[in-house]
Design an enzyme around this catalytic site. Structure first.
Site, PDB file in Angstrom:
ATOM      1  N   THR A  11       0.919  -1.412  -0.071  1.00  0.00           N
ATOM      2  CA  THR A  11       0.203   0.240  -0.038  1.00  0.00           C
ATOM      3  C   THR A  11       1.499   1.109  -0.092  1.00  0.00           C
ATOM      4  O   THR A  11       2.042   1.130   0.111  1.00  0.00           O
ATOM      5  CB  THR A  11      -1.224  -0.101   0.895  1.00  0.00           C
ATOM      6  OG1 THR A  11      -1.562   1.184   1.353  1.00  0.00           O
ATOM      7  CG2 THR A  11      -0.276  -0.583   2.184  1.00  0.00           C
ATOM      8  N   TRP A  63      -3.869   5.574  -4.750  1.00  0.00           N
ATOM      9  CA  TRP A  63      -3.332   7.238  -4.032  1.00  0.00           C
ATOM     10  C   TRP A  63      -2.032   7.630  -5.090  1.00  0.00           C
ATOM     11  O   TRP A  63      -1.541   7.040  -5.642  1.00  0.00           O
ATOM     12  CB  TRP A  63      -1.970   6.354  -2.753  1.00  0.00           C
ATOM     13  CG  TRP A  63      -3.201   5.738  -1.707  1.00  0.00           C
ATOM     14  CD1 TRP A  63      -3.400   4.813  -1.863  1.00  0.00           C
ATOM     15  CD2 TRP A  63      -4.029   6.564  -0.960  1.00  0.00           C
ATOM     16  NE1 TRP A  63      -4.417   3.883  -0.684  1.00  0.00           N
ATOM     17  CE2 TRP A  63      -4.827   4.905  -0.141  1.00  0.00           C
ATOM     18  CE3 TRP A  63      -4.476   8.231  -0.697  1.00  0.00           C
ATOM     19  CZ2 TRP A  63      -5.759   5.303   1.221  1.00  0.00           C
ATOM     20  CZ3 TRP A  63      -5.439   8.188   0.055  1.00  0.00           C
ATOM     21  CH2 TRP A  63      -5.793   6.980   1.359  1.00  0.00           C
ATOM     22  N   LYS A 104      -6.637  10.641  -3.001  1.00  0.00           N
ATOM     23  CA  LYS A 104      -7.041   9.281  -3.012  1.00  0.00           C
ATOM     24  C   LYS A 104      -7.776   9.772  -4.641  1.00  0.00           C
ATOM     25  O   LYS A 104      -8.613  10.418  -4.450  1.00  0.00           O
ATOM     26  CB  LYS A 104      -7.729   8.432  -2.540  1.00  0.00           C
ATOM     27  CG  LYS A 104      -8.045   7.095  -3.185  1.00  0.00           C
ATOM     28  CD  LYS A 104      -8.177   6.228  -1.707  1.00  0.00           C
ATOM     29  CE  LYS A 104      -7.941   4.285  -1.685  1.00  0.00           C
ATOM     30  NZ  LYS A 104      -8.484   4.242  -1.193  1.00  0.00           N
ATOM     31  N   GLU A 145      -4.228  -2.666   4.862  1.00  0.00           N
ATOM     32  CA  GLU A 145      -4.191  -3.179   6.389  1.00  0.00           C
ATOM     33  C   GLU A 145      -5.050  -4.399   6.979  1.00  0.00           C
ATOM     34  O   GLU A 145      -4.906  -4.974   7.870  1.00  0.00           O
ATOM     35  CB  GLU A 145      -4.011  -2.346   7.216  1.00  0.00           C
ATOM     36  CG  GLU A 145      -2.525  -1.543   6.946  1.00  0.00           C
ATOM     37  CD  GLU A 145      -2.707  -0.189   5.343  1.00  0.00           C
ATOM     38  OE1 GLU A 145      -4.100  -0.487   5.209  1.00  0.00           O
ATOM     39  OE2 GLU A 145      -1.826   0.568   5.947  1.00  0.00           O
TER      40      GLU A 145
HETATM   41  P1  AMP Z   1      -5.871   1.512   0.504  1.00  0.00           P
HETATM   42  O1  AMP Z   1      -5.375   1.095   1.587  1.00  0.00           O
HETATM   43  O2  AMP Z   1      -5.471   2.074  -0.666  1.00  0.00           O
HETATM   44  O3  AMP Z   1      -7.117   0.760   0.474  1.00  0.00           O
HETATM   45  O4  AMP Z   1      -6.430   2.635   1.049  1.00  0.00           O
HETATM   46  C1  AMP Z   1      -7.231   2.508   2.593  1.00  0.00           C
HETATM   47  C2  AMP Z   1      -8.110   4.122   3.110  1.00  0.00           C
HETATM   48  O5  AMP Z   1      -8.560   4.580   2.006  1.00  0.00           O
HETATM   49  C3  AMP Z   1      -8.591   4.622   4.792  1.00  0.00           C
HETATM   50  O6  AMP Z   1      -7.447   4.400   5.293  1.00  0.00           O
HETATM   51  C4  AMP Z   1      -9.576   5.781   3.687  1.00  0.00           C
HETATM   52  O7  AMP Z   1      -8.566   5.991   4.132  1.00  0.00           O
HETATM   53  C5  AMP Z   1      -9.955   5.633   2.430  1.00  0.00           C
HETATM   54  N1  AMP Z   1     -11.408   5.021   2.970  1.00  0.00           N
HETATM   55  C6  AMP Z   1     -11.695   3.065   2.416  1.00  0.00           C
HETATM   56  N2  AMP Z   1     -12.894   3.634   1.833  1.00  0.00           N
HETATM   57  C7  AMP Z   1     -13.284   4.933   2.464  1.00  0.00           C
HETATM   58  C8  AMP Z   1     -14.969   4.831   2.547  1.00  0.00           C
HETATM   59  N3  AMP Z   1     -15.892   4.499   2.161  1.00  0.00           N
HETATM   60  N4  AMP Z   1     -14.820   6.462   2.627  1.00  0.00           N
HETATM   61  C9  AMP Z   1     -13.913   7.038   2.338  1.00  0.00           C
HETATM   62  N5  AMP Z   1     -13.033   6.464   2.391  1.00  0.00           N
HETATM   63  C10 AMP Z   1     -12.643   5.774   2.339  1.00  0.00           C
END
Ligand code: AMP
Length: 537
Positions: A181, A441, A436, A328
């Site tokens: 990640t 990212w 994002k 994670e």
């Molecule tokens: P990733 O590890 O790339 O899946 O990103 C995880 C991060 O995405 C989380 O820590 C949040 O900051 C953001 N995220 C995931 N789901 C949501 C959601 N439903 N609404 C807003 N932010 C989200």
């Protein structure tokens, strides 16, 4: 109770035995292909035996660079079931990051979709541990490539042993998969998933109050299988005998709409950008689609806009399910489903509740803390979200950044939330200095460092601004050195060779000064406020 091991081979063996005729529908570059679980089970065993032939042993990392298709699904099971570790590589990472994660994971074999051969060919001399490459395509002939030794996936499967037996001594706590990640600063961070974690997470996906995934569903994961294991859905779906529709390479909203209609998809999953694209396809009205089979669109990764949920539900009668998680966390943590005592709320209030990220699924624990301790459950006080549970990672793989996120038995998410009286969390901000965009990212710090390497730039700060299609896009604020000059175009041209196109800032704004904290760090909250005014103009 018996301490039998929760391992992934049992999932695919169950599908093969109990649901031999249920289908995996896979869209590849040559069209739609159909496989039964009987065929998929056999191909998976053949693949495992063939991987053994090329030298894969227990504990070895085998990486994939692949689309959502049947071959990727087979790799999802063959690799962990033989005791090796499935490393799904995010194809959108920069070449430098791909080199880093392959070397850091010490991948032994790479399974590469033909579309991504050029990516690996360009970096092959920097890969330190890879001993063999496998090309994923529909043919048995090898394409032209500079990679050696290069094997054909289909040939390996054809020559593999259909009677191969998975080892029966796998321990559930052993690693089954890994995924990297993006980090706020520096290189990506690895997360390792255990067999046990994936199994318990799959159970959670089947609960009626979460996604309620079941045998009777026809599930289409649009979220990439290289991003948090397509939210774990392919594991759960295989285990449950759910029909799977895998949308394959370069899909468009039209392709997705057609698959929903023709395959009678009941549940699908992806980031808001995907659903905004689909909505546009519906709204342009050139074609009418029958989407009546859909019982749920699982939406996460970024906040689902309330207006989008409203339009899908009221205009197109497609139910939305907003969920939250992270790489994670396997990733499911919260789902926003109304509780029975909320059913009588006015429609708009119900919608506002469902646009929150939801409450924690059974099996996990969360808390929200700020400098004063646990925040009150009043929907107003803000704090950082902390999570723990059996499908939450407890470290980054061989990485000294572990301490930043994993402390006192809790994962510190970096997400700033409120939590209301009913336990629904709402994300209000994040401490991670990342943008994002369309579910993937972008590191603001890398862009800043690159900009500051330009001779005319004194300081540069990059922030995310809201965007109607991508949720967020980066915008750069630049202070030039005294007497120096550089245009926006010049700076963008300077960045271009260093980054993927989608990383480039949408705008570069020149300023006299960037607001800073008392210790001299960029004050991005203030900068975002300033930009709001700027963007309105
Ligand atoms: P990733 O590890 O790339 O899946 O990103 C995880 C991060 O995405 C989380 O820590 C949040 O900051 C953001 N995220 C995931 N789901 C949501 C959601 N439903 N609404 C807003 N932010 C989200």
């Amino acid at each position: 109770m018996m301490n039998t091991q929760l391992t992934l081979n049992k999932m695919v063996e169950r599908a093969e035995q109990l649901f031999p005729n249920k289908e995996i529908v896979s869209r590849t570059s040559s069209g739609i292909q159909r496989f039964t679980y009987k065929e998929m089970g056999e191909r998976t065993r053949r693949l495992a035996s063939a991987l053994e032939q090329v030298g894969v042993r227990k504990g070895d990392r085998v990486a994939t660079l692949a689309w959502n298709d049947h071959r990727h699904l087979e790799a999802y099971f063959a690799i962990p079931s033989m005791g090796a570790v499935l490393h799904t590589i995010n194809i959108r990472l920069s070449p430098q990051h791909i080199v880093y994660i392959i070397n850091h994971a010490e991948d032994k074999v790479l399974l590469i979709d033909q579309d991504f051969l050029p990516v690996i060919e360009a970096i092959k001399d920097e890969l330190k541990t890879v001993q063999a490459y496998v090309v994923l395509n529909d043919e048995m002939e090898l394409p032209e490539s500079t990679l050696t030794p290069l094997h054909s996936y289909e040939k390996m499967v054809a020559n593999g042993n259909p009677n191969y037996q998975y080892p029966d001594d796998l321990n559930e706590n052993e690693p089954a998969g890994m995924c990297f990640t993006s980090a706020t600063t520096g290189l990506p961070k690895g997360v390792v998933y255990s067999h046990r974690g994936i199994t318990l997470h799959s159970m959670a996906l089947g609960l009626a109050d979460t996604a309620g995934l079941s045998e009777s569903d026809i599930m289409m994961p649009v979220v990439p299988m290289f991003h948090a294991n397509a939210w774990g859905l392919p594991f759960a779906a295989t285990w449950f005998g759910t029909t799977q529709v895998l949308p394959g390479p370069q899909f468009t909203p039209e392709v997705l709409a057609e698959l929903i209609q023709s395959e009678r998809v009941t549940i699908t999953a992806g980031v808001p950008t995907i659903w905004l694209g689909l909505l546009k396809e519906f709204e342009n009205g050139e074609k009418e689609y029958d989407t009546s089979s859909l019982r749920a669109v699982l939406c996460g990764g970024s906040a689902a806009p309330m207006g989008m949920i409203r339009t899908f539900e009221t205009k197109y009668n497609i139910p939305f399910l907003h969920a939250y998680g992270m790489t994670e966390t396997s990733p499911l943590v919260t789902v926003s489903r109304l509780k029975s005592n909320q059913e009588d709320l006015p429609e708009e209030e119900k919608l506002a509740v469902r646009a929150k990220q939801g409450y924690v699924v059974p099996g996990l624990e969360i808390k929200v803390v700020n400098d004063e301790g646990d925040v009150e459950w009043n929907g107003e006080e803000m704090g950082e979200l902390l999570i723990r549970g059996p499908w939450i990672a407890d470290e980054y793989y061989n990485d000294d950044r572990t301490q930043e996120a994993f402390r006192n038995g809790w994962l510190h998410t970096g997400d700033i939330v409120t939590i209301d009286e009913e336990g629904f969390i709402k994300i209000t901000d994040r401490t991670k200095d990342l943008v994002k965009s369309g579910g993937e990212w972008i590191s603001t710090i890398e862009l800043e460092n690159a900009l500051m390497a330009h001779e005319a730039v004194f300081e540069a700060a990059v922030v995310g601004v809201p965007h109607p299609k991508w949720q967020e896009r980066p915008v750069a604020c630049v202070v030039l050195k005294p007497e120096a000059a550089a245009s926006k175009e010049e700076l963008l041209d300077f960045l271009k060779p260093q980054f993927a196109k989608w990383w480039l800032p949408d705008d570069i704004i020149f300023m006299d000064e960037i607001p800073k904290t008392s210790v001299g760090k960029f004050l991005k909250t203030k900068l975002r406020e300033q930009l709001k005014d700027h963007l309105k103009v």
